[in-house]
Design a protein around this motif. Structure first.
Motif, short mmCIF file in Angstrom:
data_model
loop_
_atom_site.label_atom_id
_atom_site.label_comp_id
_atom_site.label_asym_id
_atom_site.label_seq_id
_atom_site.Cartn_x
_atom_site.Cartn_y
_atom_site.Cartn_z
N ILE A 6 -9.86 17.09 10.38
CA ILE A 6 -8.77 17.69 9.59
C ILE A 6 -9.30 18.70 8.57
N TYR A 7 -8.67 19.87 8.55
CA TYR A 7 -9.04 20.90 7.58
C TYR A 7 -7.87 21.12 6.63
N PRO A 8 -8.06 20.86 5.32
CA PRO A 8 -6.96 20.99 4.36
C PRO A 8 -6.50 22.45 4.19
N ASP A 12 -2.78 29.97 -1.89
CA ASP A 12 -2.60 31.39 -1.72
C ASP A 12 -3.62 32.11 -2.61
N THR A 13 -4.67 32.66 -2.02
CA THR A 13 -5.72 33.27 -2.84
C THR A 13 -6.10 34.63 -2.28
N PHE A 14 -7.00 35.29 -2.98
CA PHE A 14 -7.52 36.59 -2.56
C PHE A 14 -7.99 36.55 -1.11
N ALA A 120 -24.63 18.09 8.65
CA ALA A 120 -24.29 16.99 9.56
C ALA A 120 -25.38 16.78 10.61
N GLU A 121 -26.14 17.83 10.92
CA GLU A 121 -27.22 17.70 11.91
C GLU A 121 -28.16 16.57 11.51
N LEU A 122 -28.33 16.35 10.15
CA LEU A 122 -29.25 15.32 9.68
C LEU A 122 -28.55 14.02 9.31
N CYS A 182 -25.74 31.53 -8.04
CA CYS A 182 -25.38 31.27 -6.65
C CYS A 182 -25.91 29.92 -6.18
N ASN A 183 -25.06 29.16 -5.48
CA ASN A 183 -25.50 27.84 -5.03
C ASN A 183 -26.01 27.82 -3.58
N VAL A 184 -26.14 29.01 -3.00
CA VAL A 184 -26.56 29.05 -1.59
C VAL A 184 -27.96 28.46 -1.41
C1 B12 Z 1 -16.88 31.41 6.22
C2 B12 Z 1 -16.76 31.15 4.74
C3 B12 Z 1 -15.54 31.39 4.17
C4 B12 Z 1 -14.30 31.80 4.93
C5 B12 Z 1 -13.47 30.53 5.20
C6 B12 Z 1 -13.39 30.18 6.62
C7 B12 Z 1 -12.85 28.80 6.86
N1 B12 Z 1 -11.74 28.69 7.52
O1 B12 Z 1 -13.43 27.83 6.45
C8 B12 Z 1 -13.60 32.70 3.90
C9 B12 Z 1 -14.14 34.11 3.95
C10 B12 Z 1 -12.08 32.74 4.01
C11 B12 Z 1 -14.11 32.03 2.63
C12 B12 Z 1 -13.49 32.11 1.45
C13 B12 Z 1 -13.96 31.52 0.30
N2 B12 Z 1 -15.12 30.86 0.13
CO1 B12 Z 1 -16.31 30.50 1.55
N3 B12 Z 1 -17.74 30.41 2.70
C14 B12 Z 1 -17.86 30.68 3.96
C15 B12 Z 1 -19.31 30.51 4.38
C16 B12 Z 1 -19.98 31.87 4.28
C17 B12 Z 1 -19.56 29.91 5.73
C18 B12 Z 1 -18.84 28.59 6.01
C19 B12 Z 1 -19.15 28.19 7.42
O2 B12 Z 1 -18.36 28.42 8.31
N4 B12 Z 1 -20.35 27.64 7.62
C20 B12 Z 1 -20.83 27.25 8.93
C21 B12 Z 1 -20.61 25.76 9.17
C22 B12 Z 1 -21.25 25.36 10.48
O3 B12 Z 1 -21.21 25.08 8.12
P1 B12 Z 1 -20.41 24.12 7.11
O4 B12 Z 1 -18.99 24.47 7.04
O5 B12 Z 1 -21.17 24.01 5.85
O6 B12 Z 1 -20.49 22.73 7.87
C23 B12 Z 1 -21.70 22.03 8.02
C24 B12 Z 1 -21.94 20.96 6.95
O7 B12 Z 1 -21.44 21.32 5.69
C25 B12 Z 1 -21.32 19.74 7.51
N5 B12 Z 1 -19.90 19.50 7.33
C26 B12 Z 1 -18.92 20.33 6.97
N6 B12 Z 1 -17.76 19.70 6.94
C27 B12 Z 1 -17.97 18.44 7.29
C28 B12 Z 1 -17.10 17.37 7.42
C29 B12 Z 1 -17.60 16.13 7.81
C30 B12 Z 1 -16.67 14.98 7.95
C31 B12 Z 1 -18.98 15.98 8.07
C32 B12 Z 1 -19.51 14.69 8.51
C33 B12 Z 1 -19.86 17.07 7.93
C34 B12 Z 1 -19.34 18.28 7.54
O8 B12 Z 1 -21.58 19.87 8.87
C35 B12 Z 1 -21.62 21.23 9.27
C36 B12 Z 1 -22.81 21.44 10.16
O9 B12 Z 1 -24.00 21.36 9.44
C37 B12 Z 1 -19.82 29.53 3.26
C38 B12 Z 1 -21.29 29.60 2.98
C39 B12 Z 1 -22.04 28.73 3.94
N7 B12 Z 1 -23.21 29.14 4.29
O10 B12 Z 1 -21.59 27.69 4.38
C40 B12 Z 1 -18.95 29.92 2.09
C41 B12 Z 1 -18.55 28.84 1.10
C42 B12 Z 1 -18.13 27.62 1.87
N8 B12 Z 1 -17.40 29.47 0.46
C43 B12 Z 1 -17.33 29.23 -0.80
C44 B12 Z 1 -16.36 29.79 -1.66
C45 B12 Z 1 -16.54 29.53 -3.14
C46 B12 Z 1 -15.33 30.56 -1.17
C47 B12 Z 1 -14.26 31.28 -1.99
C48 B12 Z 1 -13.69 30.53 -3.16
C49 B12 Z 1 -14.72 32.61 -2.50
C50 B12 Z 1 -16.07 33.05 -2.08
N9 B12 Z 1 -16.98 33.12 -2.99
O11 B12 Z 1 -16.29 33.31 -0.94
C51 B12 Z 1 -13.17 31.59 -0.95
C52 B12 Z 1 -12.07 30.53 -0.99
C53 B12 Z 1 -11.29 30.39 0.26
C54 B12 Z 1 -9.85 30.71 0.10
N10 B12 Z 1 -9.16 31.00 1.15
O12 B12 Z 1 -9.32 30.73 -0.95
C55 B12 Z 1 -18.44 28.32 -1.23
C56 B12 Z 1 -17.95 26.89 -1.36
C57 B12 Z 1 -18.38 26.25 -2.63
C58 B12 Z 1 -17.69 24.93 -2.75
N11 B12 Z 1 -18.43 23.97 -3.27
O13 B12 Z 1 -16.56 24.78 -2.40
C59 B12 Z 1 -19.50 28.54 -0.10
C60 B12 Z 1 -20.44 27.37 0.13
C61 B12 Z 1 -20.28 29.83 -0.45
C62 B12 Z 1 -20.94 29.79 -1.77
N12 B12 Z 1 -22.17 29.42 -1.88
O14 B12 Z 1 -20.35 30.12 -2.76
N13 B12 Z 1 -15.28 31.38 2.85
#
Ligand code: B12
Ligand code: SF4
Length: 492
Positions: A6-8, A12-14, A120-122, A182-184
């Protein structure tokens, strides 16, 4: 086991682009790639369904079917996540949570049964093995970073592709730089980890086979973290993959030093990249030093942006106000830069300190932290006490947003950009949906919109001066409408 992923819902944002999506009949900008990737890591004998509440409703029937819910969220989805967790618990489901929201504040979610944090890979294999032995813990976390060469191809079949404006894939995680805010690097590490070209081609093939021809976002933190691999492996593979295929333009995020490398730019454009998001942050050298954005220092940033535009990469930019070194003159400086550079999509935010960053630690030591992060960095809020004083900062912020997204200056900037931009060779195929979008835009913006004068002026100008960029002019007009709505509703 029946599992709901489930994805919450996003507010309504930028970046939600909600006001723009209506024109193209899409429900969300991008899919939840984390959950789709997770889907491919779950045991094969589990049944899995995805409910992205941005594109569909979570129904009673979904909840009745499931034994377990896996929830992923960013901080900005906090409220919706809370409600969903409540509903799942009411229905007696086991709730497992992961992703950025829970990594930073899991203690606040008492109802969640298991937190499977970090990558999640780990952590997922540890949870799954404990589940099998019936000895699960509440929290699974790690300080290690995984080898993403072992990450499986996301389970694309979970997605209802037609509801999304773009798709996303990920080539790398992590960034070699170390910007203070930046928290990357805390989340994904300093050393960029990359997938192989073969993995990326398999991911693209999967999407192409399912009929996807639209945009694809490489969601890397910094796509150019490993230039050598890009030039010798990935980009040549992408160029070869593209031959004989239709559509599928790419966009990504990169650091500004991309502008120094003509070969890399040329290869990216040949591979089908037409846009890149760059963290510009500020043009003030002292503030760049303050936040350790070393790669942006001592450069002519306007020239960098123009070079990329002229080579065929539209630049979207991130900007920050509220550094300690900022004086009230920063607001006009940012406006001037944005207008002059022709950065149409300018994400401007107040300096915020996310937990896990060096800035957060510094603010804590200086006693300057206030409250919780909203999770949206374009809403004019911050969790720190700025040197300039919050009122001055907020007022200046509103001035920037009011100016750059006003009809007059927004459309002026679109023209500045279209003048420079080298038209991309890869175009989205014209279909009935896009034709309808054009019709809707003409009616909503061209007849009923406040901006109708600027709208028609831009279209006429584009037809005569840059006809090959006509559809980009329309897209920019639609996005401008969204940005203005967001500014009017939440910022001004
Ligand atoms: C794509 C992306 C977006 C897309 C959203 C797409 C979407 N539908 O999710 C867009 C461009 C819209 C976006 C917007 C924003 N984003 Co953004 N985004 C990203 C980005 C670059 C990649 C996310 C992604 O797809 N990763 C690839 C997948 C494979 O990785 P993942 O999601 O992390 O999942 C992995 C693990 O986390 C884990 N996992 C994830 N979920 C779950 C759930 C379970 C149950 C389990 C077991 C494991 C698990 O397993 C996965 C495999 O390893 C990340 C940075 C990053 N490198 O992750 C930032 C990031 C997620 N975004 C962030 C932020 C702050 C935002 C914004 C507020 C503004 C901004 N600075 O970009 C906006 C807010 C969104 C909104 N609409 O208002 C932050 C989040 C910080 C936080 N703690 O919430 C991140 C981390 C970037 C950063 N360092 O600032 N974003
Ligand atoms: S270059 Fe971008 S991703 Fe890398 S540390 Fe700085 S802000 Fe973060």
């Amino acid at each position: 086991m029946n599992v709901l992923l489930i994805y919450p819902e996003f507010p309504d944002t930028f970046w939600s682009f909600k006001h723009a999506l209506k024109f193209i009949c899409k429900k969300a900008v991008l899919p939840p790639l984390g959950l789709v990737t997770l889907g491919a890591m779950l045991p094969e004998n589990w049944s899995t369904r995805l409910v992205d509440t941005n594109v569909t409703k979570l129904t009673e029937a979904d909840l009745a079917w499931a034994d377990c819910a896996f929830i992923s969220a960013m901080v900005v989805q906090r409220e919706s996540a809370r409600q969903i967790i409540g509903r799942c618990k009411e229905e007696g489901l086991r709730v497992v949570a992961g992703g950025p929201l829970f990594a930073s504040e899991y203690e606040a979610f008492e109802d969640v049964d298991h937190f499977v944090l970090n990558e999640a890979e780990l952590t997922l294999p540890l949870f799954l093995s404990d589940l099998e032995r019936d000895c699960t813990k509440r929290v699974y976390e790690t300080s290690q970073f995984c080898d993403i060469r072992k990450t499986p191809v996301p389970m694309w079949a979970l997605l209802d592709l037609k509801r999304y404006a773009s798709m996303s894939i990920q080539f790398s995680r992590g960034c070699p730089f170390d910007c203070e805010f930046c928290n990357v690097t805390a989340l994904f590490g300093h050393r960029p980890r990359i997938k192989t070209a073969g993995q990326i081609i398999a991911e693209l093939d999967g999407l192409y086979k399912l009929g996807w021809r639209g945009q694809i976002f490489f969601v890397d933190d910094n796509f150019i973290g490993n230039k050598k691999y890009l030039k010798t492996q990935l980009l040549p593979a992408l160029i070869a993959w593209r031959k004989g295929k239709k559509g599928v333009p790419f966009f990504t995020e990169a650091s500004v030093n991309l502008a120094d490398d003509d070969v890399l730019i040329e290869m990216m454009v040949a591979a089908g990249f037409d846009s890149v998001f760059i963290g510009i942050e500020t043009t003030d050298e002292q503030c760049l030093a303050e936040c350790n954005k070393t790669q942006n220092k001592n450069r002519d940033l306007i020239a960098d942006v123009k070079r990329l535009q002229q080579a065929g990469l539209q630049v979207q930019g991130g900007f920050i106000v509220g550094f300690d070194g900022d004086s009230p003159s920063v607001f006009q400086q940012q406006i001037d830069f944005i207008q002059k550079s022709g950065i149409v999509t300018a994400m401007v935010g107040l300096l915020q300190a996310p937990p896990g960053t060096r800035l957060y630690e510094r603010m804590k030591q200086e006693g300057r932290l206030t409250g919780q992060l909203s999770g949206d960095n374009v809403d004019g809020t911050t969790n720190i006490i700025p040197h300039m004083g919050l009122n001055t900062l907020r007022e200046g912020y509103r001035r920037i947003m009011g100016y750059i997204y006003s009809d007059k200056y927004y459309y002026q900037r679109v023209k500045t950009f279209l003048r420079e931009y080298k038209a991309p060779e890869i175009r989205l195929p014209m279909d009935f949906q896009r034709f309808l979008a054009l019709f809707r835009t003409n009616v909503r913006l061209g007849i009923f919109g406040k901006e109708r004068f600027q709208y028609w002026q831009l279209l006429v100008w584009t037809v005569f001066r840059r006809p090959e960029l006509f559809s980009l002019a329309i897209t920019s007009a639609i996005q401008g409408h969204h940005f203005r709505k967001i500014c009017e509703q939440y910022i001004l």
